[in-house]
Write a protein that holds these residues in place. Structure first.
Motif, PDB file in Angstrom:
ATOM      1  N   ASP A  45       0.321  -0.846  -0.019  1.00 15.49           N
ATOM      2  CA  ASP A  45      -0.091  -0.012  -0.333  1.00 15.49           C
ATOM      3  C   ASP A  45       0.809   1.226  -0.136  1.00 15.49           C
ATOM      4  O   ASP A  45       0.200   2.365  -0.138  1.00 15.49           O
ATOM      5  N   LYS A  48       1.632   2.907  -3.658  1.00 14.84           N
ATOM      6  CA  LYS A  48       0.268   3.349  -4.358  1.00 14.84           C
ATOM      7  C   LYS A  48      -0.049   4.270  -3.342  1.00 14.84           C
ATOM      8  O   LYS A  48       0.097   6.301  -3.648  1.00 14.84           O
ATOM      9  N   ARG A  49       0.097   4.717  -1.964  1.00 19.10           N
ATOM     10  CA  ARG A  49      -0.060   6.339  -1.058  1.00 19.10           C
ATOM     11  C   ARG A  49       0.686   7.130  -1.938  1.00 19.10           C
ATOM     12  O   ARG A  49       0.376   8.146  -2.056  1.00 19.10           O
ATOM     13  N   ALA A  52      -0.260   8.366  -5.377  1.00 18.24           N
ATOM     14  CA  ALA A  52      -1.400   8.860  -5.276  1.00 18.24           C
ATOM     15  C   ALA A  52      -0.717  10.470  -4.473  1.00 18.24           C
ATOM     16  O   ALA A  52      -2.150  11.775  -4.761  1.00 18.24           O
TER      17      ALA A  52
END
Length: 78
Positions: A45, A48-49, A52
């Protein structure tokens, strides 16, 4: 034996010791750290963070990609 309490934030994996402590002084160090968040070690994760968050605060105008195709077509002597 004397004791002092020092609170510091780690910078580049080091903690500054007060200047009043002379070279050659024997120290015993106890490190107390806040617990990391429960998901701090999740690598799936994390990427992805980070991705983003790259565009956070940018407008559509900032994200508009210029149509630059590089060099113009070469002109050959014939």
């Amino acid at each position: 034996m004397q004791a002092i309490e020092l609170e510091a934030t780690v910078e580049q994996h080091s903690i500054r010791v007060p200047e009043t402590i002379q070279d050659g002084t024997h120290l015993r160090v106890l490190l107390l750290m806040d617990d990391p968040p429960a998901n701090a070690f999740r690598t799936d994760d994390d990427l992805k963070r980070r991705l983003a968050g790259l565009t956070e605060g940018l407008s559509d105008e900032d994200l508009h990609r210029a149509r630059d195709v590089g060099r113009s077509a070469p002109q050959w002597d014939t």
